[in-house]
Design a protein around this motif. Structure first.
Motif, PDB file in Angstrom:
ATOM      1  N   LEU A   1       0.820  -1.200   0.000  1.00 55.79           N
ATOM      2  CA  LEU A   1       0.000   0.000   0.000  1.00 55.79           C
ATOM      3  C   LEU A   1       0.862   1.260   0.000  1.00 55.79           C
ATOM      4  N   VAL A   2       1.864   1.321   0.849  1.00 56.48           N
ATOM      5  CA  VAL A   2       2.739   2.498   0.911  1.00 56.48           C
ATOM      6  C   VAL A   2       3.449   2.692  -0.430  1.00 56.48           C
ATOM      7  N   TYR A   3       3.923   1.613  -1.021  1.00 60.39           N
ATOM      8  CA  TYR A   3       4.567   1.704  -2.338  1.00 60.39           C
ATOM      9  C   TYR A   3       3.568   2.215  -3.383  1.00 60.39           C
ATOM     10  N   GLN A   4       2.364   1.667  -3.375  1.00 60.29           N
ATOM     11  CA  GLN A   4       1.349   2.071  -4.360  1.00 60.29           C
ATOM     12  C   GLN A   4       0.970   3.545  -4.189  1.00 60.29           C
ATOM     13  N   ILE A   5       0.800   3.990  -2.969  1.00 60.41           N
ATOM     14  CA  ILE A   5       0.486   5.407  -2.718  1.00 60.41           C
ATOM     15  C   ILE A   5       1.629   6.286  -3.243  1.00 60.41           C
ATOM     16  N   THR A   6       2.841   5.906  -2.902  1.00 64.29           N
ATOM     17  CA  THR A   6       4.006   6.705  -3.281  1.00 64.29           C
ATOM     18  C   THR A   6       4.136   6.783  -4.796  1.00 64.29           C
ATOM     19  N   ARG A   7       4.115   5.648  -5.471  1.00 64.77           N
ATOM     20  CA  ARG A   7       4.268   5.639  -6.932  1.00 64.77           C
ATOM     21  C   ARG A   7       3.092   6.334  -7.620  1.00 64.77           C
ATOM     22  N   THR A   8       1.888   6.109  -7.137  1.00 63.92           N
ATOM     23  CA  THR A   8       0.715   6.746  -7.750  1.00 63.92           C
ATOM     24  C   THR A   8       0.803   8.258  -7.620  1.00 63.92           C
ATOM     25  N   LEU A   9       1.166   8.739  -6.447  1.00 65.02           N
ATOM     26  CA  LEU A   9       1.271  10.184  -6.243  1.00 65.02           C
ATOM     27  C   LEU A   9       2.353  10.784  -7.135  1.00 65.02           C
ATOM     28  N   TYR A  10       3.518  10.149  -7.199  1.00 65.11           N
ATOM     29  CA  TYR A  10       4.592  10.682  -8.035  1.00 65.11           C
ATOM     30  C   TYR A  10       4.245  10.603  -9.525  1.00 65.11           C
ATOM     31  N   ASN A  11       3.559   9.544  -9.939  1.00 68.12           N
ATOM     32  CA  ASN A  11       3.257   9.379 -11.367  1.00 68.12           C
ATOM     33  C   ASN A  11       2.063  10.191 -11.846  1.00 68.12           C
ATOM     34  N   THR A  12       1.023  10.312 -11.014  1.00 68.51           N
ATOM     35  CA  THR A  12      -0.215  10.968 -11.474  1.00 68.51           C
ATOM     36  C   THR A  12      -0.488  12.296 -10.780  1.00 68.51           C
ATOM     37  N   LYS A  13       0.266  12.585  -9.735  1.00 65.79           N
ATOM     38  CA  LYS A  13       0.124  13.805  -8.925  1.00 65.79           C
ATOM     39  C   LYS A  13      -1.164  13.822  -8.104  1.00 65.79           C
ATOM     40  N   ARG A  14      -1.836  12.710  -8.034  1.00 64.06           N
ATOM     41  CA  ARG A  14      -3.088  12.574  -7.287  1.00 64.06           C
ATOM     42  C   ARG A  14      -3.175  11.157  -6.707  1.00 64.06           C
ATOM     43  N   ILE A  15      -4.140  10.960  -5.812  1.00 69.72           N
ATOM     44  CA  ILE A  15      -4.476   9.643  -5.285  1.00 69.72           C
ATOM     45  C   ILE A  15      -5.962   9.424  -5.563  1.00 69.72           C
ATOM     46  N   PRO A  16      -6.312   8.381  -6.322  1.00 68.93           N
ATOM     47  CA  PRO A  16      -7.730   8.135  -6.589  1.00 68.93           C
ATOM     48  C   PRO A  16      -8.473   7.777  -5.306  1.00 68.93           C
ATOM     49  N   ASP A  17      -9.768   8.013  -5.314  1.00 66.70           N
ATOM     50  CA  ASP A  17     -10.583   7.810  -4.116  1.00 66.70           C
ATOM     51  C   ASP A  17     -10.475   6.393  -3.566  1.00 66.70           C
ATOM     52  N   SER A  18     -10.466   5.391  -4.414  1.00 67.33           N
ATOM     53  CA  SER A  18     -10.398   4.005  -3.920  1.00 67.33           C
ATOM     54  C   SER A  18      -9.091   3.753  -3.166  1.00 67.33           C
ATOM     55  N   LEU A  19      -7.972   4.259  -3.673  1.00 70.35           N
ATOM     56  CA  LEU A  19      -6.688   4.095  -2.987  1.00 70.35           C
ATOM     57  C   LEU A  19      -6.660   4.923  -1.706  1.00 70.35           C
ATOM     58  N   TYR A  20      -7.228   6.115  -1.766  1.00 68.26           N
ATOM     59  CA  TYR A  20      -7.311   6.962  -0.571  1.00 68.26           C
ATOM     60  C   TYR A  20      -8.095   6.246   0.535  1.00 68.26           C
ATOM     61  N   GLN A  21      -9.256   5.689   0.190  1.00 63.71           N
ATOM     62  CA  GLN A  21     -10.086   4.997   1.184  1.00 63.71           C
ATOM     63  C   GLN A  21      -9.360   3.778   1.747  1.00 63.71           C
ATOM     64  N   GLN A  22      -8.639   3.064   0.893  1.00 64.07           N
ATOM     65  CA  GLN A  22      -7.860   1.911   1.356  1.00 64.07           C
ATOM     66  C   GLN A  22      -6.778   2.366   2.335  1.00 64.07           C
ATOM     67  N   ALA A  23      -6.118   3.470   2.034  1.00 67.89           N
ATOM     68  CA  ALA A  23      -5.057   3.988   2.906  1.00 67.89           C
ATOM     69  C   ALA A  23      -5.619   4.437   4.252  1.00 67.89           C
ATOM     70  N   VAL A  24      -6.740   5.142   4.235  1.00 69.86           N
ATOM     71  CA  VAL A  24      -7.356   5.585   5.481  1.00 69.86           C
ATOM     72  C   VAL A  24      -7.783   4.380   6.310  1.00 69.86           C
ATOM     73  N   SER A  25      -8.338   3.381   5.659  1.00 70.66           N
ATOM     74  CA  SER A  25      -8.781   2.179   6.363  1.00 70.66           C
ATOM     75  C   SER A  25      -7.605   1.432   6.995  1.00 70.66           C
ATOM     76  N   MET A  26      -6.496   1.318   6.268  1.00 63.07           N
ATOM     77  CA  MET A  26      -5.367   0.533   6.751  1.00 63.07           C
ATOM     78  C   MET A  26      -4.451   1.330   7.680  1.00 63.07           C
ATOM     79  N   LEU A  27      -4.191   2.603   7.348  1.00 64.15           N
ATOM     80  CA  LEU A  27      -3.232   3.399   8.113  1.00 64.15           C
ATOM     81  C   LEU A  27      -3.880   4.373   9.087  1.00 64.15           C
ATOM     82  N   GLY A  28      -5.042   4.892   8.721  1.00 65.85           N
ATOM     83  CA  GLY A  28      -5.677   5.968   9.472  1.00 65.85           C
ATOM     84  C   GLY A  28      -5.339   7.308   8.853  1.00 65.85           C
ATOM     85  N   GLU A  29      -6.193   8.294   9.068  1.00 59.80           N
ATOM     86  CA  GLU A  29      -5.994   9.613   8.461  1.00 59.80           C
ATOM     87  C   GLU A  29      -4.711  10.297   8.917  1.00 59.80           C
ATOM     88  N   VAL A  30      -4.438  10.255  10.214  1.00 64.83           N
ATOM     89  CA  VAL A  30      -3.262  10.952  10.736  1.00 64.83           C
ATOM     90  C   VAL A  30      -1.985  10.351  10.156  1.00 64.83           C
TER      91      VAL A  30
END
Length: 185
Positions: A119-148
């Motif tokens: 997940l951390v790798y996917q967030i990092t690469r997605t942000l660097y490649n697209t300059k955004r995080i799609p909602d589905s990946l964002y929700q997965q990150a919040v669910s797994m890591l938490g907002e903070v």
């Protein structure tokens, strides 16, 4: 460490630069590895950046192995030689598999056994490649890591991008016999 900037000596270091150097050396790092030899030329920037860096490296809600994975992915994105050389051994000590780090260094898709690492790798690469995080990946990150923790992760990525740019522009290098991790044209 060496760089293309003017070397600071006792004869050309200002009192403000010396204060920042002393603060860095007395802090949790205890050394001037990385961008600090460049940043100290602008002591106010160095002062603020080293405080942000201390938080990003030592005090976030992101476990060390995930933080180091994000840092190495950033280093590979920027092909930052010293950033990679400094953080690769730390990542291995923190539990990141050497096959994962080698794939990242080579620009290949790593195979992860750990879902948080993937997940951390996917967030990092997605942000660097697209300059955004799609909602589905964002929700997965919040669910797994938490907002903070997600906010902390994005802070880590921003800080270490600043580090990588600094190291690349000023050609800050470690004085080592190790081969450079990334080829230079």
């Amino acid at each position: 460490m060496q760089s293309r900037l003017t070397e600071l000596t006792s004869k050309n270091t200002t009192s403000e630069q010396q204060r920042v150097l002393d603060n860095i050396l007395q802090g949790p790092r205890g050394n001037l590895d990385g961008p600090f030899l460049a940043w100290v030329h602008s002591p106010e920037l160095a002062d603020h950046a080293q405080k942000l860096g201390a938080y990003c490296r030592y005090h976030t809600r992101i476990p060390l192995r995930l933080s180091e994975l994000a840092i190495l992915t950033t280093a590979a994105c920027w092909q930052s030689q010293a950033e990679w050389q400094i953080h690769e051994p730390i990542a291995h000590q923190a539990g990141i598999n050497s096959q994962v780090t080698e794939a990242i260094r080579l620009g290949k898709e790593p195979v992860f056994a750990d879902t948080e690492e993937a997940l951390v790798y996917q967030i990092t690469r997605t942000l660097y490649n697209t300059k955004r995080i799609p909602d589905s990946l964002y929700q997965q990150a919040v669910s797994m890591l938490g907002e903070v923790a997600l906010v902390d992760l994005i802070g880590i990525l921003g800080y270490y991008s600043l580090v990588a740019m600094t190291l690349n522009v000023f050609e800050v290098r470690r004085e080592t016999n190790q081969p450079l991790p990334f080829s230079e044209s």
